[in-house]
Scaffold this motif. Structure first.
Motif, PDB file in Angstrom:
ATOM      1  N   VAL A  15      27.196 -37.588 -64.199  1.00 55.04           N
ATOM      2  CA  VAL A  15      26.530 -37.045 -65.384  1.00 55.04           C
ATOM      3  C   VAL A  15      25.009 -37.053 -65.185  1.00 55.04           C
ATOM      4  O   VAL A  15      24.326 -36.074 -65.520  1.00 55.04           O
ATOM      5  CB  VAL A  15      26.936 -37.822 -66.660  1.00 55.04           C
ATOM      6  N   ALA A  16      24.488 -38.121 -64.604  1.00 56.56           N
ATOM      7  CA  ALA A  16      23.038 -38.203 -64.349  1.00 56.56           C
ATOM      8  C   ALA A  16      22.606 -37.102 -63.380  1.00 56.56           C
ATOM      9  O   ALA A  16      21.543 -36.488 -63.567  1.00 56.56           O
ATOM     10  CB  ALA A  16      22.668 -39.573 -63.796  1.00 56.56           C
ATOM     11  N   ASP A  17      23.417 -36.824 -62.368  1.00 54.17           N
ATOM     12  CA  ASP A  17      23.089 -35.751 -61.421  1.00 54.17           C
ATOM     13  C   ASP A  17      23.107 -34.385 -62.102  1.00 54.17           C
ATOM     14  O   ASP A  17      22.308 -33.511 -61.780  1.00 54.17           O
ATOM     15  CB  ASP A  17      24.061 -35.760 -60.238  1.00 54.17           C
ATOM     16  N   ILE A  18      24.001 -34.205 -63.057  1.00 50.17           N
ATOM     17  CA  ILE A  18      24.050 -32.944 -63.802  1.00 50.17           C
ATOM     18  C   ILE A  18      22.805 -32.828 -64.691  1.00 50.17           C
ATOM     19  O   ILE A  18      22.152 -31.783 -64.718  1.00 50.17           O
ATOM     20  CB  ILE A  18      25.340 -32.836 -64.633  1.00 50.17           C
ATOM     21  N   ARG A  19      22.471 -33.891 -65.383  1.00 47.31           N
ATOM     22  CA  ARG A  19      21.284 -33.873 -66.250  1.00 47.31           C
ATOM     23  C   ARG A  19      20.012 -33.623 -65.450  1.00 47.31           C
ATOM     24  O   ARG A  19      19.100 -32.959 -65.918  1.00 47.31           O
ATOM     25  CB  ARG A  19      21.159 -35.185 -67.024  1.00 47.31           C
ATOM     26  N   ALA A  20      19.968 -34.159 -64.222  1.00 50.36           N
ATOM     27  CA  ALA A  20      18.797 -33.982 -63.351  1.00 50.36           C
ATOM     28  C   ALA A  20      18.858 -32.652 -62.593  1.00 50.36           C
ATOM     29  O   ALA A  20      17.989 -32.364 -61.787  1.00 50.36           O
ATOM     30  CB  ALA A  20      18.711 -35.135 -62.357  1.00 50.36           C
ATOM     31  N   GLN A  21      19.877 -31.875 -62.866  1.00 52.55           N
ATOM     32  CA  GLN A  21      20.097 -30.555 -62.256  1.00 52.55           C
ATOM     33  C   GLN A  21      20.301 -30.629 -60.741  1.00 52.55           C
ATOM     34  O   GLN A  21      20.039 -29.667 -60.028  1.00 52.55           O
ATOM     35  CB  GLN A  21      18.979 -29.598 -62.624  1.00 52.55           C
ATOM     36  N   LYS A  22      20.778 -31.793 -60.266  1.00 48.52           N
ATOM     37  CA  LYS A  22      21.184 -31.902 -58.864  1.00 48.52           C
ATOM     38  C   LYS A  22      22.543 -31.249 -58.673  1.00 48.52           C
ATOM     39  O   LYS A  22      22.880 -30.813 -57.584  1.00 48.52           O
ATOM     40  CB  LYS A  22      21.256 -33.370 -58.431  1.00 48.52           C
ATOM     41  N   LEU A  23      23.325 -31.219 -59.753  1.00 45.01           N
ATOM     42  CA  LEU A  23      24.598 -30.506 -59.788  1.00 45.01           C
ATOM     43  C   LEU A  23      24.471 -29.409 -60.840  1.00 45.01           C
ATOM     44  O   LEU A  23      24.046 -29.677 -61.965  1.00 45.01           O
ATOM     45  CB  LEU A  23      25.750 -31.449 -60.159  1.00 45.01           C
ATOM     46  N   PRO A  25      25.956 -25.937 -63.113  1.00 46.64           N
ATOM     47  CA  PRO A  25      27.186 -25.422 -63.718  1.00 46.64           C
ATOM     48  C   PRO A  25      27.945 -24.545 -62.726  1.00 46.64           C
ATOM     49  O   PRO A  25      27.359 -23.730 -62.024  1.00 46.64           O
ATOM     50  CB  PRO A  25      26.686 -24.589 -64.904  1.00 46.64           C
ATOM     51  N   GLY A  26      29.244 -24.764 -62.659  1.00 49.40           N
ATOM     52  CA  GLY A  26      30.101 -23.994 -61.759  1.00 49.40           C
ATOM     53  C   GLY A  26      30.180 -24.557 -60.353  1.00 49.40           C
ATOM     54  O   GLY A  26      31.009 -24.124 -59.560  1.00 49.40           O
ATOM     55  N   GLU A  27      29.338 -25.545 -60.049  1.00 53.78           N
ATOM     56  CA  GLU A  27      29.346 -26.138 -58.706  1.00 53.78           C
ATOM     57  C   GLU A  27      30.610 -26.974 -58.514  1.00 53.78           C
ATOM     58  O   GLU A  27      31.045 -27.695 -59.402  1.00 53.78           O
ATOM     59  CB  GLU A  27      28.113 -27.008 -58.517  1.00 53.78           C
ATOM     60  N   LYS A  28      31.173 -26.864 -57.327  1.00 55.15           N
ATOM     61  CA  LYS A  28      32.381 -27.614 -57.003  1.00 55.15           C
ATOM     62  C   LYS A  28      32.014 -29.037 -56.625  1.00 55.15           C
ATOM     63  O   LYS A  28      31.091 -29.274 -55.844  1.00 55.15           O
ATOM     64  CB  LYS A  28      33.109 -26.934 -55.839  1.00 55.15           C
ATOM     65  N   LEU A  29      32.746 -29.989 -57.196  1.00 53.45           N
ATOM     66  CA  LEU A  29      32.548 -31.398 -56.876  1.00 53.45           C
ATOM     67  C   LEU A  29      33.366 -31.762 -55.636  1.00 53.45           C
ATOM     68  O   LEU A  29      34.313 -31.064 -55.282  1.00 53.45           O
ATOM     69  CB  LEU A  29      32.971 -32.269 -58.057  1.00 53.45           C
ATOM     70  N   LEU A  53      35.753 -37.667 -66.960  1.00 58.84           N
ATOM     71  CA  LEU A  53      34.814 -36.550 -67.081  1.00 58.84           C
ATOM     72  C   LEU A  53      35.477 -35.311 -67.682  1.00 58.84           C
ATOM     73  O   LEU A  53      34.850 -34.571 -68.432  1.00 58.84           O
ATOM     74  CB  LEU A  53      34.198 -36.223 -65.723  1.00 58.84           C
ATOM     75  N   GLU A  54      36.749 -35.115 -67.374  1.00 60.37           N
ATOM     76  CA  GLU A  54      37.463 -33.977 -67.953  1.00 60.37           C
ATOM     77  C   GLU A  54      37.660 -34.187 -69.460  1.00 60.37           C
ATOM     78  O   GLU A  54      37.500 -33.248 -70.252  1.00 60.37           O
ATOM     79  CB  GLU A  54      38.809 -33.778 -67.256  1.00 60.37           C
ATOM     80  N   ALA A  55      37.956 -35.409 -69.865  1.00 64.82           N
ATOM     81  CA  ALA A  55      38.124 -35.709 -71.288  1.00 64.82           C
ATOM     82  C   ALA A  55      36.821 -35.494 -72.049  1.00 64.82           C
ATOM     83  O   ALA A  55      36.834 -35.091 -73.213  1.00 64.82           O
ATOM     84  CB  ALA A  55      38.611 -37.149 -71.466  1.00 64.82           C
ATOM     85  N   LEU A  56      35.696 -35.746 -71.377  1.00 61.99           N
ATOM     86  CA  LEU A  56      34.380 -35.539 -71.987  1.00 61.99           C
ATOM     87  C   LEU A  56      33.901 -34.093 -71.859  1.00 61.99           C
ATOM     88  O   LEU A  56      32.805 -33.760 -72.308  1.00 61.99           O
ATOM     89  CB  LEU A  56      33.348 -36.482 -71.343  1.00 61.99           C
ATOM     90  N   ARG A  57      34.704 -33.261 -71.214  1.00 65.95           N
ATOM     91  CA  ARG A  57      34.439 -31.833 -71.001  1.00 65.95           C
ATOM     92  C   ARG A  57      33.247 -31.588 -70.079  1.00 65.95           C
ATOM     93  O   ARG A  57      32.635 -30.535 -70.104  1.00 65.95           O
ATOM     94  CB  ARG A  57      34.272 -31.101 -72.328  1.00 65.95           C
ATOM     95  N   VAL A  58      32.921 -32.579 -69.249  1.00 61.10           N
ATOM     96  CA  VAL A  58      31.832 -32.455 -68.288  1.00 61.10           C
ATOM     97  C   VAL A  58      32.274 -31.610 -67.100  1.00 61.10           C
ATOM     98  O   VAL A  58      31.471 -30.894 -66.501  1.00 61.10           O
ATOM     99  CB  VAL A  58      31.371 -33.857 -67.818  1.00 61.10           C
ATOM    100  N   ILE A  59      33.554 -31.690 -66.769  1.00 60.66           N
ATOM    101  CA  ILE A  59      34.112 -30.947 -65.632  1.00 60.66           C
ATOM    102  C   ILE A  59      35.351 -30.193 -66.079  1.00 60.66           C
ATOM    103  O   ILE A  59      35.884 -30.442 -67.160  1.00 60.66           O
ATOM    104  CB  ILE A  59      34.496 -31.893 -64.466  1.00 60.66           C
ATOM    105  N   TRP A  60      35.783 -29.290 -65.234  1.00 61.19           N
ATOM    106  CA  TRP A  60      37.071 -28.628 -65.434  1.00 61.19           C
ATOM    107  C   TRP A  60      37.747 -28.505 -64.083  1.00 61.19           C
ATOM    108  O   TRP A  60      37.097 -28.471 -63.051  1.00 61.19           O
ATOM    109  CB  TRP A  60      36.929 -27.274 -66.129  1.00 61.19           C
ATOM    110  N   ARG A  61      39.063 -28.532 -64.117  1.00 65.80           N
ATOM    111  CA  ARG A  61      39.853 -28.453 -62.883  1.00 65.80           C
ATOM    112  C   ARG A  61      40.531 -27.096 -62.801  1.00 65.80           C
ATOM    113  O   ARG A  61      40.990 -26.559 -63.796  1.00 65.80           O
ATOM    114  CB  ARG A  61      40.945 -29.513 -62.863  1.00 65.80           C
ATOM    115  N   PHE A  68      35.166 -28.585 -60.989  1.00 63.30           N
ATOM    116  CA  PHE A  68      33.891 -27.893 -61.144  1.00 63.30           C
ATOM    117  C   PHE A  68      33.099 -28.431 -62.327  1.00 63.30           C
ATOM    118  O   PHE A  68      33.669 -28.912 -63.304  1.00 63.30           O
ATOM    119  CB  PHE A  68      34.140 -26.391 -61.335  1.00 63.30           C
ATOM    120  N   VAL A  69      31.785 -28.307 -62.243  1.00 60.65           N
ATOM    121  CA  VAL A  69      30.876 -28.747 -63.296  1.00 60.65           C
ATOM    122  C   VAL A  69      30.878 -27.717 -64.427  1.00 60.65           C
ATOM    123  O   VAL A  69      30.712 -26.526 -64.190  1.00 60.65           O
ATOM    124  CB  VAL A  69      29.439 -28.905 -62.743  1.00 60.65           C
ATOM    125  N   ASN A  70      31.073 -28.211 -65.644  1.00 63.82           N
ATOM    126  CA  ASN A  70      30.962 -27.353 -66.823  1.00 63.82           C
ATOM    127  C   ASN A  70      29.493 -27.145 -67.163  1.00 63.82           C
ATOM    128  O   ASN A  70      28.636 -27.973 -66.824  1.00 63.82           O
ATOM    129  CB  ASN A  70      31.635 -28.019 -68.019  1.00 63.82           C
TER     130      ASN A  70
END
Length: 79
Positions: A15-23, A25-29, A53-61, A68-70
Motif C-alpha cells: 500500500v505504501a508503494d502504491i501511495r508513493a506511486q512506485k506501483l 494502477p494496472g501494474e502486475k504484482l 489487499l483484495e478485501a480492501l479493494r487495493v488489488i484485483w485478481r 494487479f493494482v487497482n
C-alpha cells in the motif's frame, strides 16, 4: 512494542508503494512465489497478503493472468 504479523507488514508495504506511486494502477504484482522469496516468508503468508489487499479493494485478481493494482481513487481515502 507489539509485533506486527508478516502478512500485515507486507500488505502495508505494498500500500505504501502504491501511495508513493512506485506501483501504478494496472501494474502486475509479483507472483506468490516471487513475493515470498523477496520477503523470505512462506507462500501461504503471501496468499494472506493478497486476500487482505483484495478485501480492501487495493488489488484485483485475473485468473491465469495475475494480480494487479487497482486505481487508488477506487479504494484510497485521504489520511
Amino acid at each position: 512494542m507489539p509485533i506486527t504479523a508478516d502478512y500485515i507488514r507486507i500488505a502495508d508495504d505494498i500500500v505504501a508503494d502504491i501511495r508513493a506511486q512506485k506501483l501504478k494502477p494496472g501494474e502486475k504484482l509479483p507472483s506468490i512465489t516471487q513475493l515470498a522469496a523477496t520477503y523470505k516468508v512462506s507462500p501461504s503468508t503471501v496468499k494472506q497478503v493478497y486476500v487482505r489487499l483484495e478485501a480492501l479493494r487495493v488489488i484485483w485478481r485475473h485468473q491465469g493472468k495475475g494480480v494487479f493494482v487497482n486505481d487508488p481513487a477506487f479504494w484510497m481515502r485521504e489520511p
